[in-house]
Design an enzyme around this catalytic site. Structure first.
Site, PDB file in Angstrom:
ATOM      1  N   SER A  69       1.342  -1.104  -0.101  1.00  0.00           N
ATOM      2  CA  SER A  69      -0.505   0.064   0.260  1.00  0.00           C
ATOM      3  C   SER A  69       0.957   1.285  -0.239  1.00  0.00           C
ATOM      4  O   SER A  69       1.584   0.884   0.194  1.00  0.00           O
ATOM      5  CB  SER A  69      -0.858  -0.662   1.423  1.00  0.00           C
ATOM      6  OG  SER A  69       0.047   0.003   2.960  1.00  0.00           O
ATOM      7  N   ASP A 112      -1.047  -1.790  -4.285  1.00  0.00           N
ATOM      8  CA  ASP A 112      -2.418  -1.399  -3.430  1.00  0.00           C
ATOM      9  C   ASP A 112      -3.129  -0.325  -3.329  1.00  0.00           C
ATOM     10  O   ASP A 112      -2.466   0.172  -2.624  1.00  0.00           O
ATOM     11  CB  ASP A 112      -2.527  -2.614  -2.097  1.00  0.00           C
ATOM     12  CG  ASP A 112      -4.033  -2.335  -1.541  1.00  0.00           C
ATOM     13  OD1 ASP A 112      -5.291  -2.934  -2.180  1.00  0.00           O
ATOM     14  OD2 ASP A 112      -4.242  -2.559  -0.041  1.00  0.00           O
ATOM     15  N   GLY A 117     -11.491  -5.417   1.562  1.00  0.00           N
ATOM     16  CA  GLY A 117     -12.310  -6.178   3.121  1.00  0.00           C
ATOM     17  C   GLY A 117     -12.251  -7.547   3.079  1.00  0.00           C
ATOM     18  O   GLY A 117     -13.331  -7.629   3.543  1.00  0.00           O
ATOM     19  N   ASN A 123      -8.120  -9.341  -0.795  1.00  0.00           N
ATOM     20  CA  ASN A 123      -7.732  -9.042   0.136  1.00  0.00           C
ATOM     21  C   ASN A 123      -7.689  -9.334   1.194  1.00  0.00           C
ATOM     22  O   ASN A 123      -8.717  -8.896   2.113  1.00  0.00           O
ATOM     23  CB  ASN A 123      -8.099  -7.355  -0.342  1.00  0.00           C
ATOM     24  CG  ASN A 123      -7.185  -7.390  -1.836  1.00  0.00           C
ATOM     25  OD1 ASN A 123      -7.354  -7.500  -2.993  1.00  0.00           O
ATOM     26  ND2 ASN A 123      -7.019  -6.012  -2.353  1.00  0.00           N
ATOM     27  N   ILE A 124      -6.190  -9.359   1.592  1.00  0.00           N
ATOM     28  CA  ILE A 124      -5.993  -9.764   3.301  1.00  0.00           C
ATOM     29  C   ILE A 124      -5.104  -8.929   3.785  1.00  0.00           C
ATOM     30  O   ILE A 124      -3.884  -9.054   3.981  1.00  0.00           O
ATOM     31  CB  ILE A 124      -6.492 -11.693   2.947  1.00  0.00           C
ATOM     32  CG1 ILE A 124      -6.925 -11.898   2.966  1.00  0.00           C
ATOM     33  CG2 ILE A 124      -5.581 -11.958   5.009  1.00  0.00           C
ATOM     34  CD1 ILE A 124      -7.224 -13.373   2.861  1.00  0.00           C
TER      35      ILE A 124
HETATM   36  P1  13P Z   1      -8.850  -6.359   5.295  1.00  0.00           P
HETATM   37  O1  13P Z   1      -8.947  -4.508   5.836  1.00  0.00           O
HETATM   38  O2  13P Z   1     -10.072  -7.208   5.830  1.00  0.00           O
HETATM   39  O3  13P Z   1      -7.729  -6.631   5.672  1.00  0.00           O
HETATM   40  O4  13P Z   1      -9.045  -5.556   3.577  1.00  0.00           O
HETATM   41  C1  13P Z   1      -7.447  -5.438   3.283  1.00  0.00           C
HETATM   42  C2  13P Z   1      -7.927  -4.941   1.484  1.00  0.00           C
HETATM   43  O5  13P Z   1      -8.919  -4.863   0.687  1.00  0.00           O
HETATM   44  C3  13P Z   1      -6.619  -4.428   1.318  1.00  0.00           C
HETATM   45  O6  13P Z   1      -6.658  -3.100  -0.332  1.00  0.00           O
HETATM   46  O1  G3H Z   2      -6.873  -1.171   2.490  1.00  0.00           O
HETATM   47  C1  G3H Z   2      -6.251  -1.016   2.920  1.00  0.00           C
HETATM   48  C2  G3H Z   2      -4.512  -1.994   3.051  1.00  0.00           C
HETATM   49  O2  G3H Z   2      -5.584  -3.071   4.668  1.00  0.00           O
HETATM   50  C3  G3H Z   2      -3.979  -1.189   3.241  1.00  0.00           C
HETATM   51  O3  G3H Z   2      -4.376  -0.281   4.843  1.00  0.00           O
HETATM   52  O4  G3H Z   2      -2.717   1.519   4.028  1.00  0.00           O
HETATM   53  O5  G3H Z   2      -2.633   1.036   6.284  1.00  0.00           O
HETATM   54  O6  G3H Z   2      -1.468   0.083   4.707  1.00  0.00           O
HETATM   55  P1  G3H Z   2      -2.588   0.801   4.731  1.00  0.00           P
HETATM   56 ZN    ZN Z   3      -8.670  -2.630  -0.118  1.00  0.00          ZN
END
Ligand code: 13P
Ligand code: G3H
Ligand code: ZN
Length: 317
Positions: A48, A81, A209, A251-252
């Site tokens: 991210s 991401d 999510g 995504n996790i």
């Molecule tokens: P979670 O917060 O459910 O792990 O989702 C992560 C995500 O969508 C990252 O893009």
């Molecule tokens: O979508 C969000 C992801 O879980 C990334 O989270 O922006 O805190 O790294 P972050």
């Molecule tokens: Zn996401």
């Protein structure tokens, strides 16, 4: 072996989903590779914007290059991401990413199309594929806050894919980021995925999510001093249905953070005299690897590694 995200999607489509796991540091990186190898699964590493600036983007990129050398049997894609346009362009130039996500879903439709199309053109020129998003997940995504779900409209999704040329689409079906996804029972709009699949069969969809926020993990965190009342995630038994409906990437992130929090809370409560970072770091890496291996079984990606490696040798895009 770093492979194109599209090749992973082609192999998985309709059969299983690839786990897209967010990492921020070295211990997560080691645990992630170990867990995927233990379960013989291909995977996607997601970085991210926040992860890129946590230490330094180059630190993360070097870590992934080195991991590729340390674990030559691993088959994975590197993905940005929730990128904005500037971050997407930076990742395209970096040379290590297989794919990027442009998240312009908070903009009006026409602006989302316009921005996504510009990024798609830049990415495709360098051989990267692009995930885009249509609809809004309730809660906070990077710096954007949505008070409620804005579900993806199937007809609009078809128009969006046609106009932008994106390679995969993140759809809003009722999941959200973080540890508090549902107040009561899980309500996910699989009918939206089904409708999109009917309109654009074969087109890869993405579920954001999707952490399952395991009850036992939350219970242990709370037992050792945490305060996570009402945390609830996505039922991981829904992944098989999602995969059948065209979801190739799940995504996790949150679940990995929960493992980290549980391990550290537990460890330092049980060994209060300890102040060394390595023993607890070792426990975390092993526990995170165990978590990843278990998750891959639910995604259906466990056991696919050898077949995917062969497939990628002939599918280089
Ligand atoms: P979670 O917060 O459910 O792990 O989702 C992560 C995500 O969508 C990252 O893009
Ligand atoms: O979508 C969000 C992801 O879980 C990334 O989270 O922006 O805190 O790294 P972050
Ligand atoms: Zn996401």
């Amino acid at each position: 072996m770093i492979v194109p995200t599209n090749a992973l999607f082609k192999h998985a489509y309709g059969k299983y989903a690839i786990g897209a796991y967010n990492i921020n540091n070295l211990e997560q990186c080691m645990g992630l590779f170990q867990g995927n190898l233990q379960s013989k699964a291909p995977f996607i590493i997601q970085i991210s914007k926040g992860a890129r600036s946590y230490t330094h983007k180059k630190m993360l990129e070097s870590m992934l290059k080195t991991a590729d050398e340390i674990f030559p049997d691993a088959v994975f894609a590197v993905h940005l991401d929730h990128g904005d346009e500037a971050t997407c362009l930076d990742c395209i130039a970096s040379g290590i990413y297989s794919s990027i996500m442009i998240d312009a879903s908070h903009l009006p439709y026409a602006k989302n199309v316009e921005t996504t199309k510009r990024v798609v053109d830049a990415a495709h020129a360098k051989g990267l594929s692009v995930e885009a998003e249509l609809g809004l997940l309730k809660g906070i995504e990077e710096d954007i806050k949505a008070d409620d779900h804005v579900f993806t409209e199937p007809d609009e999704a078809v128009d969006f894919v046609k106009k932008t040329g994106c390679d995969s689409l993140a759809c809003a079906i009722g999941t959200s980021h973080g540890a508090y996804k549902f107040k009561g029972a899980q309500k996910l709009r699989f009918d939206i995925l089904e409708a999109i699949q009917k309109l654009i069969p074969g087109f890869p969809l993405v579920m954001h999510g999707s952490s399952s926020v395991p009850e036992d993990e939350v219970r242990r965190i709370n037992h050792f001093g945490g305060a996570m009342q009402g945390a609830k995630g996505v039922d991981e038994n829904s992944f098989a249905l999602a995969a059948k409906l065209g979801v190739t990437k799940i995504n996790i992130d949150t679940d990995g953070r929960l493992v980290w929090t549980r391990v550290h809370r537990e460890y330092f409560t049980l060994y209060p005299e300890n102040f060394d970072l390595r023993p607890v770091g070792k426990v975390f890496m092993a526990e995170y690897a165990r978590f990843i291996a278990g998750k891959n079984k639910k995604l259906g990606s466990a056991g696919q590694l050898d077949a995917v490696r062969e497939f990628c040798k002939t599918n280089k895009k």
